[in-house]
Design a protein around this motif. Structure first.
Motif, mmCIF file in Angstrom:
data_model
loop_
_atom_site.group_PDB
_atom_site.id
_atom_site.type_symbol
_atom_site.label_atom_id
_atom_site.label_comp_id
_atom_site.label_asym_id
_atom_site.label_seq_id
_atom_site.Cartn_x
_atom_site.Cartn_y
_atom_site.Cartn_z
ATOM 1 N N SER A 118 27.600 0.285 47.867
ATOM 2 C CA SER A 118 27.147 0.645 46.522
ATOM 3 C C SER A 118 27.470 -0.477 45.537
ATOM 4 N N TYR A 119 28.642 -1.039 45.681
ATOM 5 C CA TYR A 119 29.065 -2.145 44.812
ATOM 6 C C TYR A 119 28.182 -3.374 45.025
ATOM 7 N N GLU A 122 24.884 -2.884 43.430
ATOM 8 C CA GLU A 122 24.967 -2.975 41.966
ATOM 9 C C GLU A 122 25.157 -4.417 41.497
ATOM 10 N N LYS A 123 25.891 -5.196 42.275
ATOM 11 C CA LYS A 123 26.225 -6.575 41.874
ATOM 12 C C LYS A 123 25.529 -7.600 42.776
ATOM 13 N N ALA A 252 35.274 -4.067 45.634
ATOM 14 C CA ALA A 252 34.470 -2.900 45.270
ATOM 15 C C ALA A 252 35.354 -1.738 44.854
ATOM 16 N N TYR A 255 36.841 -2.352 41.449
ATOM 17 C CA TYR A 255 35.800 -2.235 40.412
ATOM 18 C C TYR A 255 35.572 -0.769 40.040
ATOM 19 N N TYR A 256 35.377 0.070 41.035
ATOM 20 C CA TYR A 256 35.106 1.484 40.753
ATOM 21 C C TYR A 256 36.354 2.217 40.286
ATOM 22 N N LYS A 259 36.430 1.428 36.765
ATOM 23 C CA LYS A 259 35.218 1.897 36.080
ATOM 24 C C LYS A 259 35.290 3.392 35.777
#
Length: 284
Positions: A118-119, A122-123, A252, A255-256, A259
């Motif tokens: 998912s990361y 997104e990136k 990842a 990051y989440y 976030k």
């Protein structure tokens, strides 16, 4: 709310203890509370319950519950149910109040496997620039006596999978695959990849002195957006590290974690988390 841990015993153990001051175990007139167990684990450096709770919370909050994820989790429930001799006893002994509760837990487990991909999705632009994914055919050769002959046949258009069967060492078999600059081919070999035009065979065999291996290379596709879906899974599994020393999966997670809103209120636990991995660092 997510518990840091749940312990299920036998005999008169019929409920889960949620209050840290409530007796978890009694021995005569003495009692051991959930708080005692938690403090004991932390004192010993065992923060696995915290890690598990953090991972579950990140997955639950950061990854969307799609039909695909629900179906995968339900399939896991069905498999467990089919193998259990007493499904209700299994649920109880596993700490679940119901089948629905077990499904929710399994949904989060499936979500955990999606954090890295998912990361990367997104990136993707940033990570593709960093890791330079390419769709290649690669044949690895360790016998230097056949390198020139193999290269000439590659230049003449012989199929790479056939070259791999004839000359290869069995590691890179000539099948079209996604590679990145962290795939282990070596820095000098990767320079050859970047210098070779799309659809062309590298004019010379590349050599990695660290592995004493020669490589025949054909660049199939250098336009990273054209094979994005395939590249996402490769990048997500990459062991390449960023400037902070974090792998893609760790990057990842961090990051989440930040976030979704990360607050930690115990200095001992936070220090223990950071000792395990920088992925638990709180970004202020």
């Amino acid at each position: 709310a997510l518990l840091l841990f749940s312990l299920v015993g036998c005999s008169d153990a019929t409920t889960n203890v949620s209050d840290k001051n409530e007796a978890l175990i009694t021995i005569g007139t003495d009692k051991i509370t959930k708080g005692d167990v938690y403090n004991g684990l932390v004192a010993q450096g065992d923060i696995s319950p915290v890690v598990k709770a953090l991972t579950t919370a990140v997955a639950a909050n950061a990854i969307e519950t799609t039909d695909e994820i629900k179906a995968a989790a339900q399939a896991n429930v069905d498999t467990l149910k089919a193998s259990a001799t007493d499904w209700e006893a299994y649920l109880k002994n596993s700490g679940y109040e119901s089948e629905e509760a077990s499904l929710e837990d399994l949904i989060n487990q499936v979500k955990e496997t999606k954090i890295a991909s998912s990361y990367v999705s997104e990136k993707y632009t940033t990570l593709a620039t960093r890791l330079e994914p390419r769709k290649l055919q690669v044949v690895s050769i360790t016998n230097k006596d056949v390198v020139n002959e193999a290269q000439q046949k590659a230049n003449d258009g012989v199929d790479f999978t056939e070259l791999a069967k004839t000359y290869g060492d069995g590691k890179q078999n000539g099948v079209v695959s996604i590679y990145t600059n962290a795939s282990g081919l070596g820095a000098d070999v990767w320079k050859t990849v970047l210098a070779t035009e799309e659809g062309k065979v590298a004019s010379q065999t590349s050599y990695n002195p660290e592995t004493a291996t020669y490589y025949l290379i054909k660049v199939i596709d250098a336009k990273t957006n054209e094979f994005k879906d395939e590249a996402i899974s490769v990048i997500a599994a990459s062991t390449a590290t960023n400037e902070d020393g974090l792998s893609i999966s760790e990057e990842a997670f961090n990051y989440y974690l930040n976030k979704v809103g990360y607050g930690i209120h115990d200095a001992i636990v936070y220090s223990a988390l950071l000792s395990e991995s920088a992925k638990y660092e709180r970004v202020k």
